[in-house]
Design a protein around this motif. Structure first.
Motif, PDB file in Angstrom:
ATOM      1  N   PRO A 252      -8.056  12.726 -49.422  1.00 48.04           N
ATOM      2  CA  PRO A 252      -9.175  12.632 -48.479  1.00 48.04           C
ATOM      3  C   PRO A 252      -9.348  11.209 -47.944  1.00 48.04           C
ATOM      4  O   PRO A 252      -9.088  10.227 -48.652  1.00 48.04           O
ATOM      5  CB  PRO A 252     -10.390  13.046 -49.318  1.00 48.04           C
ATOM      6  CG  PRO A 252      -9.826  13.741 -50.505  1.00 48.04           C
ATOM      7  CD  PRO A 252      -8.501  13.117 -50.777  1.00 48.04           C
ATOM      8  N   VAL A 253      -9.816  11.118 -46.693  1.00 47.21           N
ATOM      9  CA  VAL A 253     -10.043   9.798 -46.072  1.00 47.21           C
ATOM     10  C   VAL A 253     -11.437   9.653 -45.489  1.00 47.21           C
ATOM     11  O   VAL A 253     -11.862   8.551 -45.171  1.00 47.21           O
ATOM     12  CB  VAL A 253      -9.011   9.512 -44.962  1.00 47.21           C
ATOM     13  CG1 VAL A 253      -7.600   9.494 -45.525  1.00 47.21           C
ATOM     14  CG2 VAL A 253      -9.125  10.512 -43.817  1.00 47.21           C
ATOM     15  N   GLY A 254     -12.172  10.756 -45.302  1.00 50.85           N
ATOM     16  CA  GLY A 254     -13.496  10.659 -44.692  1.00 50.85           C
ATOM     17  C   GLY A 254     -14.012  12.015 -44.264  1.00 50.85           C
ATOM     18  O   GLY A 254     -13.564  13.063 -44.748  1.00 50.85           O
ATOM     19  N   GLN A 255     -14.957  11.991 -43.328  1.00 51.25           N
ATOM     20  CA  GLN A 255     -15.586  13.226 -42.856  1.00 51.25           C
ATOM     21  C   GLN A 255     -15.816  13.161 -41.357  1.00 51.25           C
ATOM     22  O   GLN A 255     -15.916  12.074 -40.776  1.00 51.25           O
ATOM     23  CB  GLN A 255     -16.922  13.459 -43.569  1.00 51.25           C
ATOM     24  CG  GLN A 255     -16.802  13.635 -45.069  1.00 51.25           C
ATOM     25  CD  GLN A 255     -18.139  13.931 -45.730  1.00 51.25           C
ATOM     26  OE1 GLN A 255     -19.133  14.211 -45.070  1.00 51.25           O
ATOM     27  NE2 GLN A 255     -18.152  13.882 -47.052  1.00 51.25           N
ATOM     28  N   ALA A 256     -15.926  14.350 -40.733  1.00 50.28           N
ATOM     29  CA  ALA A 256     -16.212  14.450 -39.305  1.00 50.28           C
ATOM     30  C   ALA A 256     -17.291  15.504 -39.081  1.00 50.28           C
ATOM     31  O   ALA A 256     -17.379  16.495 -39.818  1.00 50.28           O
ATOM     32  CB  ALA A 256     -14.952  14.821 -38.520  1.00 50.28           C
ATOM     33  N   GLN A 257     -18.109  15.280 -38.051  1.00 48.99           N
ATOM     34  CA  GLN A 257     -19.148  16.234 -37.662  1.00 48.99           C
ATOM     35  C   GLN A 257     -19.086  16.443 -36.150  1.00 48.99           C
ATOM     36  O   GLN A 257     -18.866  15.489 -35.391  1.00 48.99           O
ATOM     37  CB  GLN A 257     -20.543  15.711 -38.045  1.00 48.99           C
ATOM     38  CG  GLN A 257     -20.739  15.456 -39.529  1.00 48.99           C
ATOM     39  CD  GLN A 257     -20.955  16.733 -40.310  1.00 48.99           C
ATOM     40  OE1 GLN A 257     -21.477  17.717 -39.776  1.00 48.99           O
ATOM     41  NE2 GLN A 257     -20.558  16.746 -41.575  1.00 48.99           N
ATOM     42  N   GLN A 258     -19.301  17.689 -35.726  1.00 50.62           N
ATOM     43  CA  GLN A 258     -19.331  18.032 -34.312  1.00 50.62           C
ATOM     44  C   GLN A 258     -20.560  18.899 -34.032  1.00 50.62           C
ATOM     45  O   GLN A 258     -20.752  19.930 -34.688  1.00 50.62           O
ATOM     46  CB  GLN A 258     -18.063  18.797 -33.908  1.00 50.62           C
ATOM     47  CG  GLN A 258     -16.777  17.991 -34.051  1.00 50.62           C
ATOM     48  CD  GLN A 258     -15.547  18.887 -34.083  1.00 50.62           C
ATOM     49  OE1 GLN A 258     -15.233  19.477 -35.115  1.00 50.62           O
ATOM     50  NE2 GLN A 258     -14.855  18.995 -32.961  1.00 50.62           N
ATOM     51  N   THR A 259     -21.388  18.500 -33.076  1.00 52.07           N
ATOM     52  CA  THR A 259     -22.538  19.285 -32.658  1.00 52.07           C
ATOM     53  C   THR A 259     -22.092  20.319 -31.634  1.00 52.07           C
ATOM     54  O   THR A 259     -21.433  19.977 -30.649  1.00 52.07           O
ATOM     55  CB  THR A 259     -23.614  18.382 -32.024  1.00 52.07           C
ATOM     56  OG1 THR A 259     -23.968  17.346 -32.945  1.00 52.07           O
ATOM     57  CG2 THR A 259     -24.852  19.185 -31.669  1.00 52.07           C
ATOM     58  N   LEU A 260     -22.441  21.591 -31.870  1.00 50.08           N
ATOM     59  CA  LEU A 260     -21.993  22.675 -31.007  1.00 50.08           C
ATOM     60  C   LEU A 260     -23.145  23.219 -30.174  1.00 50.08           C
ATOM     61  O   LEU A 260     -24.282  23.321 -30.647  1.00 50.08           O
ATOM     62  CB  LEU A 260     -21.415  23.815 -31.845  1.00 50.08           C
ATOM     63  CG  LEU A 260     -20.385  23.462 -32.917  1.00 50.08           C
ATOM     64  CD1 LEU A 260     -19.916  24.736 -33.617  1.00 50.08           C
ATOM     65  CD2 LEU A 260     -19.218  22.696 -32.329  1.00 50.08           C
ATOM     66  N   THR A 261     -22.848  23.595 -28.933  1.00 52.17           N
ATOM     67  CA  THR A 261     -23.792  24.346 -28.122  1.00 52.17           C
ATOM     68  C   THR A 261     -23.282  25.781 -28.064  1.00 52.17           C
ATOM     69  O   THR A 261     -22.219  26.062 -27.498  1.00 52.17           O
ATOM     70  CB  THR A 261     -23.952  23.744 -26.716  1.00 52.17           C
ATOM     71  OG1 THR A 261     -24.709  24.653 -25.897  1.00 52.17           O
ATOM     72  CG2 THR A 261     -22.622  23.430 -26.054  1.00 52.17           C
ATOM     73  N   VAL A 262     -24.017  26.692 -28.706  1.00 54.12           N
ATOM     74  CA  VAL A 262     -23.584  28.078 -28.889  1.00 54.12           C
ATOM     75  C   VAL A 262     -24.270  28.971 -27.857  1.00 54.12           C
ATOM     76  O   VAL A 262     -25.494  28.966 -27.728  1.00 54.12           O
ATOM     77  CB  VAL A 262     -23.948  28.566 -30.312  1.00 54.12           C
ATOM     78  CG1 VAL A 262     -23.439  29.991 -30.527  1.00 54.12           C
ATOM     79  CG2 VAL A 262     -23.365  27.626 -31.362  1.00 54.12           C
ATOM     80  N   ARG A 263     -23.465  29.717 -27.105  1.00 51.82           N
ATOM     81  CA  ARG A 263     -24.028  30.604 -26.099  1.00 51.82           C
ATOM     82  C   ARG A 263     -23.032  31.719 -25.794  1.00 51.82           C
ATOM     83  O   ARG A 263     -21.827  31.515 -25.860  1.00 51.82           O
ATOM     84  CB  ARG A 263     -24.383  29.842 -24.831  1.00 51.82           C
ATOM     85  CG  ARG A 263     -23.230  29.056 -24.221  1.00 51.82           C
ATOM     86  CD  ARG A 263     -23.754  28.150 -23.100  1.00 51.82           C
ATOM     87  NE  ARG A 263     -22.699  27.481 -22.380  1.00 51.82           N
ATOM     88  CZ  ARG A 263     -22.143  26.337 -22.719  1.00 51.82           C
ATOM     89  NH1 ARG A 263     -22.534  25.721 -23.827  1.00 51.82           N
ATOM     90  NH2 ARG A 263     -21.202  25.780 -21.973  1.00 51.82           N
ATOM     91  N   PRO A 264     -23.535  32.913 -25.434  1.00 48.79           N
ATOM     92  CA  PRO A 264     -22.617  34.003 -25.083  1.00 48.79           C
ATOM     93  C   PRO A 264     -21.956  33.733 -23.739  1.00 48.79           C
ATOM     94  O   PRO A 264     -22.551  33.133 -22.845  1.00 48.79           O
ATOM     95  CB  PRO A 264     -23.527  35.220 -25.023  1.00 48.79           C
ATOM     96  CG  PRO A 264     -24.882  34.674 -24.717  1.00 48.79           C
ATOM     97  CD  PRO A 264     -24.944  33.323 -25.379  1.00 48.79           C
ATOM     98  N   LEU A 265     -20.720  34.179 -23.624  1.00 57.45           N
ATOM     99  CA  LEU A 265     -20.041  34.101 -22.337  1.00 57.45           C
ATOM    100  C   LEU A 265     -20.679  35.077 -21.361  1.00 57.45           C
ATOM    101  O   LEU A 265     -21.039  36.202 -21.739  1.00 57.45           O
ATOM    102  CB  LEU A 265     -18.565  34.439 -22.501  1.00 57.45           C
ATOM    103  CG  LEU A 265     -17.641  33.327 -22.985  1.00 57.45           C
ATOM    104  CD1 LEU A 265     -16.257  33.893 -23.274  1.00 57.45           C
ATOM    105  CD2 LEU A 265     -17.537  32.223 -21.942  1.00 57.45           C
TER     106      LEU A 265
END
Length: 270
Positions: A252-265
């Motif tokens: 392991p070297v670290g961590q990542a986070q991603q904020t998602l915008t969730v919506r139906p197509l």
């Protein structure tokens, strides 16, 4: 406007100082007229490192980089501008801005810290992953379209599950034609893939693009593989989060986070 270069065996072609054209290998997964952010993130790190080399900055290592995606990453010529926000001999803050068509499209800020020997107190990291050479490839193109996805060698540790997958990701393509990128830039160029390896819902029915990507390191990555131990969570009000423990071939070297915008197509127009 310079057109996309489709015949280059790289993700980008340099056409001037800080100026690039994406190739077809940088093609996005959500739309044909967008770049995938992942290789662009690596290119930003590559340009920060080139800036530091010109300024003769040494002895500092990246501890965190945060990318904010401000709009559509168009498939056209673009510029990357790098500057120092907070200079220092032990701590430094760098900023990079990607401009496409006269519009700021991505901003990144990276904290660098002085490297020291703390091996005597190191500890607390999770277990390392099985070596990628021991695993079979999985065609991520079965889930996603796009030139970037097609360029990858993806090797899951176990069968992928909705919202939970651990996999190695690698590529044979250089970031920039005729240039050698460092291990850090090459590693970061694959991290944004995390949001695509553990999809909770079919991307033909739901959209969940990320607005940002923040990476924290406690060790500098090595080797040619990026390990992604990824969990995806969808909330009940249109928000989501992709969290990943990052690995290289040593652990392991670290961590990542991603904020998602969730919506139906939206339904397809007949």
């Amino acid at each position: 406007m310079t057109e996309t270069t489709g015949t280059q065996d790289s993700y980008f072609v340099r056409v001037g100082e800080g100026r690039f054209v994406p190739t077809s290998h940088a093609g996005g997964a959500w739309a044909d007229d967008e770049q995938h952010f992942s290789p662009l993130g690596g290119l930003i790190v590559h340009e920060i490192e080139r800036f530091q080399a010109r300024e003769q900055r040494s002895g500092l290592v990246m501890s965190r980089i945060g990318f904010d995606i401000l709009g559509k990453i168009g498939v056209q010529e673009f510029d990357i501008d790098v500057r120092t926000i907070r200079p220092g001999r032990t701590i430094e803050l760098m900023q990079a801005t990607v401009t496409i068509g006269g519009r700021e499209t991505v901003t990144a800020r990276a904290w660098y810290m002085q490297s020291q020997d703390t091996a005597a107190v190191a500890g607390g990291e999770p277990d390392r992953l099985p070596a990628p050479e021991s695993l079979d490839s999985w065609p991520l193109t079965s889930v996603w379209p796009g030139g970037y996805i097609a360029s990858l060698d993806t090797r899951p540790v176990a069968p992928p599950r909705p919202g939970r997958t651990t996999a190695w990701v690698g590529t044979q393509l250089p970031l920039v034609a005729g240039e050698s990128a460092g291990a850090l830039a090459s590693f970061v160029a694959l991290v944004d893939t995390a949001n695509g390896i553990a999809v909770r819902q079919e991307p033909t029915k739901w959209m969940f693009p990320n607005l940002d990507l923040t990476i924290h390191f406690y060790r500098q990555p090595e080797g040619s593989w990026t390990g992604l131990d990824t969990t995806v969570v969808f909330g009940d009000a249109g928000q989501g989060l992709t969290g990943t423990v990052l690995h290289d071939v040593r652990g392991p070297v670290g961590q990542a986070q991603q904020t998602l915008t969730v919506r139906p197509l939206p339904p397809a127009q007949s």
